[in-house]
Design a protein around this motif. Sequence first.
Motif, mmCIF file in Angstrom:
data_model
loop_
_atom_site.group_PDB
_atom_site.id
_atom_site.type_symbol
_atom_site.label_atom_id
_atom_site.label_comp_id
_atom_site.label_asym_id
_atom_site.label_seq_id
_atom_site.Cartn_x
_atom_site.Cartn_y
_atom_site.Cartn_z
ATOM 1 N N ALA A 96 26.236 4.082 60.588
ATOM 2 C CA ALA A 96 25.955 2.946 59.532
ATOM 3 C C ALA A 96 24.580 1.994 59.170
ATOM 4 O O ALA A 96 24.002 1.812 59.933
ATOM 5 C CB ALA A 96 26.786 1.814 60.101
ATOM 6 N N LEU A 97 24.559 1.644 58.072
ATOM 7 C CA LEU A 97 23.592 0.720 58.316
ATOM 8 C C LEU A 97 23.580 -0.999 58.786
ATOM 9 O O LEU A 97 25.167 -0.914 59.423
ATOM 10 C CB LEU A 97 23.987 -0.505 56.748
ATOM 11 C CG LEU A 97 23.128 0.603 55.035
ATOM 12 C CD1 LEU A 97 23.484 -0.182 54.238
ATOM 13 C CD2 LEU A 97 21.746 0.831 55.657
ATOM 14 N N ARG A 98 22.682 -1.483 59.829
ATOM 15 C CA ARG A 98 23.134 -2.521 60.957
ATOM 16 C C ARG A 98 24.067 -3.821 59.987
ATOM 17 O O ARG A 98 24.478 -4.319 61.275
ATOM 18 C CB ARG A 98 21.699 -3.101 61.468
ATOM 19 C CG ARG A 98 20.851 -1.739 61.921
ATOM 20 C CD ARG A 98 20.134 -2.210 63.114
ATOM 21 N NE ARG A 98 18.759 -1.142 63.694
ATOM 22 C CZ ARG A 98 18.148 -0.264 63.414
ATOM 23 N NH1 ARG A 98 17.284 -0.834 62.422
ATOM 24 N NH2 ARG A 98 18.101 0.704 64.023
ATOM 25 N N THR A 99 23.277 -4.026 58.611
ATOM 26 C CA THR A 99 24.357 -5.343 58.769
ATOM 27 C C THR A 99 25.750 -4.579 58.320
ATOM 28 O O THR A 99 26.899 -6.064 58.393
ATOM 29 C CB THR A 99 23.760 -5.310 56.927
ATOM 30 O OG1 THR A 99 23.992 -6.433 56.633
ATOM 31 C CG2 THR A 99 24.209 -4.634 56.148
ATOM 32 N N CYS A 149 26.674 3.327 54.308
ATOM 33 C CA CYS A 149 25.156 2.648 53.755
ATOM 34 C C CYS A 149 24.899 2.769 51.998
ATOM 35 O O CYS A 149 26.390 2.163 51.810
ATOM 36 C CB CYS A 149 24.217 3.571 54.626
ATOM 37 S SG CYS A 149 24.707 4.775 53.315
ATOM 38 N N SER A 150 24.096 2.364 51.232
ATOM 39 C CA SER A 150 23.704 1.985 50.370
ATOM 40 C C SER A 150 23.437 3.656 49.514
ATOM 41 O O SER A 150 23.720 4.700 49.694
ATOM 42 C CB SER A 150 22.511 1.210 49.507
ATOM 43 O OG SER A 150 22.155 0.259 50.703
ATOM 44 N N ILE A 224 8.734 -4.401 53.274
ATOM 45 C CA ILE A 224 9.438 -3.667 54.748
ATOM 46 C C ILE A 224 10.872 -3.006 53.962
ATOM 47 O O ILE A 224 11.361 -3.133 53.229
ATOM 48 C CB ILE A 224 9.888 -4.714 55.425
ATOM 49 C CG1 ILE A 224 8.269 -6.368 55.854
ATOM 50 C CG2 ILE A 224 10.795 -4.718 57.250
ATOM 51 C CD1 ILE A 224 8.034 -6.023 56.608
ATOM 52 N N GLU A 225 11.004 -2.107 54.953
ATOM 53 C CA GLU A 225 12.677 -1.457 55.197
ATOM 54 C C GLU A 225 13.509 -1.805 55.261
ATOM 55 O O GLU A 225 14.683 -1.769 54.222
ATOM 56 C CB GLU A 225 12.333 -0.336 55.044
ATOM 57 C CG GLU A 225 10.922 0.960 54.980
ATOM 58 C CD GLU A 225 10.737 1.843 56.190
ATOM 59 O OE1 GLU A 225 11.533 2.231 57.002
ATOM 60 O OE2 GLU A 225 10.622 3.111 55.487
ATOM 61 N N GLU A 226 13.811 -2.735 56.167
ATOM 62 C CA GLU A 226 15.198 -3.412 56.796
ATOM 63 C C GLU A 226 15.333 -4.541 56.522
ATOM 64 O O GLU A 226 14.559 -5.083 56.415
ATOM 65 C CB GLU A 226 14.876 -2.781 58.731
ATOM 66 C CG GLU A 226 16.875 -2.622 59.081
ATOM 67 C CD GLU A 226 16.561 -2.805 59.818
ATOM 68 O OE1 GLU A 226 15.545 -2.573 60.897
ATOM 69 O OE2 GLU A 226 17.525 -3.186 60.678
ATOM 70 N N ASP A 227 16.363 -5.479 55.994
ATOM 71 C CA ASP A 227 16.902 -6.656 55.961
ATOM 72 C C ASP A 227 16.637 -7.325 56.949
ATOM 73 O O ASP A 227 15.974 -8.338 57.269
ATOM 74 C CB ASP A 227 17.946 -6.204 55.698
ATOM 75 C CG ASP A 227 19.164 -5.408 55.255
ATOM 76 O OD1 ASP A 227 19.248 -5.544 57.024
ATOM 77 O OD2 ASP A 227 20.072 -5.506 55.423
ATOM 78 N N GLN A 228 17.202 -7.003 58.072
ATOM 79 C CA GLN A 228 16.929 -7.994 59.527
ATOM 80 C C GLN A 228 15.435 -7.937 60.364
ATOM 81 O O GLN A 228 14.746 -9.188 60.229
ATOM 82 C CB GLN A 228 17.236 -6.585 60.442
ATOM 83 C CG GLN A 228 19.154 -6.599 60.156
ATOM 84 C CD GLN A 228 19.885 -8.041 60.726
ATOM 85 O OE1 GLN A 228 19.110 -8.527 60.985
ATOM 86 N NE2 GLN A 228 20.762 -7.792 60.889
ATOM 87 N N ALA A 229 14.420 -7.086 59.232
ATOM 88 C CA ALA A 229 12.973 -6.950 60.007
ATOM 89 C C ALA A 229 13.017 -8.215 58.677
ATOM 90 O O ALA A 229 11.560 -8.878 58.876
ATOM 91 C CB ALA A 229 12.346 -5.418 59.961
ATOM 92 N N VAL A 242 14.467 -12.737 48.741
ATOM 93 C CA VAL A 242 15.489 -12.408 47.968
ATOM 94 C C VAL A 242 15.916 -10.962 49.364
ATOM 95 O O VAL A 242 15.541 -9.887 48.744
ATOM 96 C CB VAL A 242 15.478 -11.981 47.213
ATOM 97 C CG1 VAL A 242 16.765 -11.754 46.483
ATOM 98 C CG2 VAL A 242 14.896 -13.115 46.455
ATOM 99 N N LEU A 243 17.646 -11.621 49.138
ATOM 100 C CA LEU A 243 18.853 -10.335 50.553
ATOM 101 C C LEU A 243 19.793 -10.522 50.433
ATOM 102 O O LEU A 243 20.363 -11.524 50.144
ATOM 103 C CB LEU A 243 18.013 -9.757 52.184
ATOM 104 C CG LEU A 243 17.631 -10.874 52.806
ATOM 105 C CD1 LEU A 243 17.328 -10.311 53.940
ATOM 106 C CD2 LEU A 243 17.869 -12.673 52.797
ATOM 107 N N PRO A 244 20.207 -9.801 51.037
ATOM 108 C CA PRO A 244 22.319 -9.783 51.281
ATOM 109 C C PRO A 244 22.468 -11.020 51.926
ATOM 110 O O PRO A 244 21.869 -11.143 52.464
ATOM 111 C CB PRO A 244 22.478 -8.217 51.820
ATOM 112 C CG PRO A 244 21.373 -7.393 51.007
ATOM 113 C CD PRO A 244 19.969 -8.389 51.436
#
Length: 293
Positions: A96-99, A149-150, A224-229, A242-244
Amino acid sequence: MNLYHLRYFSVLAKTENYTQAANLLNITQPSLSNAIHSLEKEVQVKLFAKKGRRVQLTDPGHQFAKDIDQVLMQLDHSVAALQATQETTSLIRVAALRTLSSRWLPQMVQHFLTSHPETASQFKFSNDTGMSPDIVESLRQENYDVAFCSKVDDAPDIQYTPIAEQDLVVITPLDHPLAKKKSLNLNETLPYPQITFSPRSGLYPIIHHLFAEIGHQPQSAYAIEEDQAVAGMVANNFGIAVLPAMDSLKGMPVKIIPLTFPKWHRLLYMVTLKQHYQNPSAQAFIDFVQAQA
């Protein structure tokens, strides 16, 4: 008909190279050659033709390879199903995605285990990169039973089931000029450098489309690839983003600002491989998630 010969034929059909196929099968090249000759003699059809130092499937060979791959896949699934009936505990392999891994997935798993005690299920959670393309590719390699995931593509081998959605927000450092805003139009973000998503991210096409709606693309300070980063870069004053609207943002030194225009949602999916055999526990979990969606 010799099952090993069929498996040898399947590998040679994919490589069309005796040396490469023999190495993949961990057998000698003469053994592979003898097996193919025996198979051709048995079916009374020439399956390969020489092409320089390589071989090439004949027209009948192409059709035979397609049929044999389906037969071998069904056989492997049947064997896996048979072995699963002997297991007292069924393993469910999940990525799963980390989010989704911080709250949504643990809650869903706990709810499933509470309502299905008879399955005696055990979950194995992946330590993958957290990128949607990597997760889907690993699913295709049957490293997982189910992933969250997406959406990456519309390939016919993958089943995507929507399970959640997230609103998009703008985040800024706490002392940023936009931090005083209670809401934002996307146009208001254009004067400022932004942390954007790289093309490998499942969020890239969503954000790109969002800016296309207003006729401009952002100034990308870093991709960047990942939303947390991305959120971490914003928290350390590298730009805005801009992100979730993720739960993890609430514990970070950033200002979270609702996006009022254009309105957009990020869909998240349960992803399964259509031809992958699901043991009873994994299938029960998949059915449970679908019922909750």
